[in-house]
Design a protein around this motif. Structure first.
Motif, PDB file in Angstrom:
ATOM      1  N   UNK A  83      -8.219  -1.606   6.204  1.00 11.17           N
ATOM      2  CA  UNK A  83      -9.322  -1.084   7.017  1.00 11.17           C
ATOM      3  C   UNK A  83      -9.323   0.445   7.069  1.00 11.17           C
ATOM      4  N   UNK A  84      -8.150   1.035   7.271  1.00  8.38           N
ATOM      5  CA  UNK A  84      -8.050   2.478   7.401  1.00  8.38           C
ATOM      6  C   UNK A  84      -8.177   3.162   6.048  1.00  8.38           C
ATOM      7  N   UNK A  85      -8.571   4.440   6.084  1.00  8.00           N
ATOM      8  CA  UNK A  85      -8.751   5.192   4.843  1.00  8.00           C
ATOM      9  C   UNK A  85      -7.471   5.239   4.025  1.00  8.00           C
ATOM     10  N   UNK A  86      -6.329   5.504   4.682  1.00  3.06           N
ATOM     11  CA  UNK A  86      -5.065   5.614   3.966  1.00  3.06           C
ATOM     12  C   UNK A  86      -4.693   4.286   3.312  1.00  3.06           C
ATOM     13  N   UNK A  87      -5.011   3.179   3.985  1.00  2.22           N
ATOM     14  CA  UNK A  87      -4.732   1.851   3.423  1.00  2.22           C
ATOM     15  C   UNK A  87      -5.611   1.584   2.207  1.00  2.22           C
ATOM     16  N   UNK A  88      -6.879   1.973   2.308  1.00  3.40           N
ATOM     17  CA  UNK A  88      -7.817   1.733   1.218  1.00  3.40           C
ATOM     18  C   UNK A  88      -7.467   2.569  -0.017  1.00  3.40           C
ATOM     19  N   UNK A  89      -7.075   3.818   0.194  1.00  2.00           N
ATOM     20  CA  UNK A  89      -6.716   4.688  -0.929  1.00  2.00           C
ATOM     21  C   UNK A  89      -5.442   4.172  -1.604  1.00  2.00           C
ATOM     22  N   UNK A  90      -4.473   3.767  -0.785  1.00  2.00           N
ATOM     23  CA  UNK A  90      -3.224   3.241  -1.344  1.00  2.00           C
ATOM     24  C   UNK A  90      -3.480   1.975  -2.150  1.00  2.00           C
ATOM     25  N   UNK A  91      -4.348   1.121  -1.633  1.00  2.00           N
ATOM     26  CA  UNK A  91      -4.683  -0.117  -2.350  1.00  2.00           C
ATOM     27  C   UNK A  91      -5.395   0.198  -3.666  1.00  2.00           C
ATOM     28  N   UNK A  92      -6.283   1.185  -3.628  1.00  2.00           N
ATOM     29  CA  UNK A  92      -6.982   1.591  -4.851  1.00  2.00           C
ATOM     30  C   UNK A  92      -6.003   2.164  -5.865  1.00  2.00           C
ATOM     31  N   UNK A  93      -5.036   2.946  -5.397  1.00  2.00           N
ATOM     32  CA  UNK A  93      -4.048   3.554  -6.298  1.00  2.00           C
ATOM     33  C   UNK A  93      -3.176   2.502  -6.956  1.00  2.00           C
ATOM     34  N   UNK A  94      -2.934   1.388  -6.273  1.00  2.00           N
ATOM     35  CA  UNK A  94      -2.079   0.334  -6.843  1.00  2.00           C
ATOM     36  C   UNK A  94      -2.691  -0.276  -8.093  1.00  2.00           C
ATOM     37  N   UNK A  95      -3.999  -0.116  -8.275  1.00  6.06           N
ATOM     38  CA  UNK A  95      -4.646  -0.637  -9.481  1.00  6.06           C
ATOM     39  C   UNK A  95      -4.138   0.069 -10.735  1.00  6.06           C
ATOM     40  N   UNK A  96      -3.657   1.296 -10.562  1.00  7.81           N
ATOM     41  CA  UNK A  96      -3.072   2.022 -11.697  1.00  7.81           C
ATOM     42  C   UNK A  96      -1.625   1.611 -11.933  1.00  7.81           C
ATOM     43  N   UNK A  97      -0.969   1.155 -10.880  1.00  5.56           N
ATOM     44  CA  UNK A  97       0.453   0.799 -10.954  1.00  5.56           C
ATOM     45  C   UNK A  97       0.672  -0.570 -11.588  1.00  5.56           C
ATOM     46  N   UNK A  98      -0.251  -1.484 -11.335  1.00  9.25           N
ATOM     47  CA  UNK A  98      -0.132  -2.851 -11.862  1.00  9.25           C
ATOM     48  C   UNK A  98      -1.150  -3.085 -12.964  1.00  9.25           C
ATOM     49  N   UNK A  99      -0.778  -3.984 -13.936  1.00  9.72           N
ATOM     50  CA  UNK A  99       0.504  -4.671 -14.075  1.00  9.72           C
ATOM     51  C   UNK A  99       1.616  -3.733 -14.553  1.00  9.72           C
ATOM     52  N   UNK A 100       2.803  -3.997 -14.057  1.00  6.51           N
ATOM     53  CA  UNK A 100       3.976  -3.195 -14.378  1.00  6.51           C
ATOM     54  C   UNK A 100       4.841  -3.948 -15.376  1.00  6.51           C
ATOM     55  N   UNK A 101       5.239  -3.263 -16.444  1.00  4.32           N
ATOM     56  CA  UNK A 101       6.112  -3.866 -17.461  1.00  4.32           C
ATOM     57  C   UNK A 101       7.513  -3.272 -17.317  1.00  4.32           C
ATOM     58  N   UNK A 102       8.501  -4.128 -17.127  1.00  3.01           N
ATOM     59  CA  UNK A 102       9.869  -3.653 -16.949  1.00  3.01           C
ATOM     60  C   UNK A 102      10.836  -4.476 -17.794  1.00  3.01           C
ATOM     61  N   UNK A 103      11.859  -3.798 -18.277  1.00  7.31           N
ATOM     62  CA  UNK A 103      12.938  -4.481 -18.997  1.00  7.31           C
ATOM     63  C   UNK A 103      14.065  -4.762 -18.015  1.00  7.31           C
ATOM     64  N   UNK A 104      14.652  -5.955 -18.132  1.00  5.90           N
ATOM     65  CA  UNK A 104      15.656  -6.400 -17.179  1.00  5.90           C
ATOM     66  C   UNK A 104      17.031  -6.465 -17.845  1.00  5.90           C
ATOM     67  N   UNK A 105      18.047  -6.042 -17.097  1.00 12.68           N
ATOM     68  CA  UNK A 105      19.427  -6.190 -17.563  1.00 12.68           C
ATOM     69  C   UNK A 105      19.838  -7.659 -17.476  1.00 12.68           C
ATOM     70  N   UNK A 106      20.943  -7.990 -18.110  1.00 12.13           N
ATOM     71  CA  UNK A 106      21.442  -9.363 -18.043  1.00 12.13           C
ATOM     72  C   UNK A 106      21.803  -9.760 -16.620  1.00 12.13           C
ATOM     73  N   UNK A 107      22.142  -8.794 -15.771  1.00 13.13           N
ATOM     74  CA  UNK A 107      22.517  -9.079 -14.390  1.00 13.13           C
ATOM     75  C   UNK A 107      21.316  -9.420 -13.525  1.00 13.13           C
ATOM     76  N   UNK A 108      20.107  -9.121 -14.011  1.00 15.25           N
ATOM     77  CA  UNK A 108      18.894  -9.334 -13.237  1.00 15.25           C
ATOM     78  C   UNK A 108      18.319  -8.066 -12.660  1.00 15.25           C
ATOM     79  N   UNK A 109      18.972  -6.932 -12.856  1.00 10.61           N
ATOM     80  CA  UNK A 109      18.502  -5.646 -12.332  1.00 10.61           C
ATOM     81  C   UNK A 109      17.498  -5.005 -13.294  1.00 10.61           C
TER      82      UNK A 109
END
Length: 374
Positions: A75-101
């Motif tokens: 609802x708030x401006x800061x929430x809306x901007x943060x949600x909009x910015x997440x569109x650039x962050x996802x989808x995220x591609x990451x490589x995982x160690x054998x330990x799961x990290x």
């Protein structure tokens, strides 16, 4: 249902055995003050697990869906901007160690390009000094590889989902580690944690891992909240009470491939004599059917074990054959042949057809050795 003993991969180790599948998880975060719910966040996360064809690791594609705060859209401006910015962050591609990290972020450059485009869209729609400050802060995160990876550790889903649970446990099925958990957002509390694996599957054939810990941070709760990286008591003669906090996280893993079915965590911190803060996190696999079971890698592991033992056995046989040939040759001396002058010469004409000669490689020669033994 009778309980069965957990089958470990090696000694008392657990290995991640899932690959090439997609799952949807439900995430819920709840923040309490003296047992009164103050805020709730929930969303769905799509996880695409892919095997890395160039290494013995996995690549995860993480895509977060619509974000809800207290069951409402931002609802708030800061929430809306943060949600909009997440569109650039996802989808995220990451490589995982054998330990799961998390080992590394694979699409950091793509995130930067998407953010620059998204930033222009935000500037066109949102105006004012607040917007500029938010954009400046997000710039510092998305445009720096180190800061981007650090920001991931501040997200509760990533913090709990990618913990080192695929490790070699002791004979008492324990593992000691140190967690730095984002109890105050971008401010962390350090815990001494003992991970324990239950030696039997639960009633639903799941593996249970419990992570239990207490704060080992020397800082006071005020120093942590204010962002101090060291306790001020080191430079003062007045003793200060370090932060009082405890945590407990329970993992449920599928028996078939040791992938995560659910995570349930509680972090409790004493703010002062009259106020206690509690965070509860739930992460569950939203399976399409209640009877869902992942593909089991048991047959693959058994085939690999047999193949490895076969390879070792055959290598030994090859060495033995070579040694036997050398021994026979050494025990049978060559007969010396003496040639004299021929008494007459004979001439023969032999018609020769062209013959195709096939060259056998090293692999074919090895196979022929095994065929001769049969």
């Amino acid at each position: 249902m009778d309980s069965k003993n957990v089958v470990f991969d090696s000694n008392f180790g657990l290995n991640f055995g899932s690959s090439d599948q997609k799952r949807t998880y439900g995430f819920c975060y709840e923040n309490y003050e003296n047992d009164t719910l103050k805020n709730q966040i929930h969303y769905e996360v799509e996880v695409n697990i892919m095997s890395d064809q160039y290494a013995d690791t996995c690549i995860f594609e993480i895509d977060r869906k619509q974000f809800y705060l207290n069951n409402k859209l931002p609802q708030l401006k800061i929430e809306q901007i943060t949600e909009k910015a997440s569109q650039a962050f996802f989808p995220l591609h990451i490589k995982i160690k054998k330990t799961g990290e998390i080992q590394e972020i694979l699409n950091g450059e793509a995130i930067k390009r998407k953010w620059l485009q998204t930033k222009n869209e935000i500037k066109q729609y949102y105006k004012g000094g607040v917007t500029a400050k938010i954009i400046h802060k997000i710039d510092g995160i998305f445009l720096s590889d180190n800061t981007l990876k650090k920001s991931i550790s501040q997200n509760w889903f990533f913090h709990l989902y990618f913990k080192p649970i695929y490790i070699e446990y002791t004979s008492r099925l324990r593992f000691k580690s140190i967690w730095e958990s984002p109890v105050f957002g971008n401010q962390f509390i350090e815990y001494g944690v003992i991970q324990t694996v239950k030696d039997q599957y639960d009633e639903n054939d799941k593996i249970t891992i419990n992570a239990d810990g207490n704060a080992i941070d020397d800082r006071t709760v005020d120093e942590i909240m204010e962002g101090y990286s060291f306790p001020k008591s080191h430079y003062s003669e007045e003793p200060e009470e370090p932060v009082d906090s405890k945590m407990n996280v329970e993992y449920k893993l599928y028996q078939e491939d040791r992938s995560i079915f659910s995570i349930s965590g509680t972090f409790e911190t004493k703010i002062n004599e009259n106020l206690n803060k509690k965070i509860q996190i739930e992460i569950y696999h939203l399976a399409k059917t209640s009877s869902f079971r992942p593909w089991s890698d048991a047959a693959f592991k058994e085939s690999s074990r047999i193949f490895q033992s076969y390879q070792i056995k055959e290598d030994d046989d090859i060495i033995n054959i070579a040694e036997r040939i050398k021994k026979i040759q050494s025990e049978t001396p060559k007969t010396e042949r003496v040639l004299g002058s021929p008494k007459e010469k004979s001439y023969f004409y032999i018609h020769e057809e062209p013959v195709e000669i096939k060259k056998s490689g090293f692999t074919e020669r090895l196979k022929s050795l095994f065929r001769k033994k049969k």
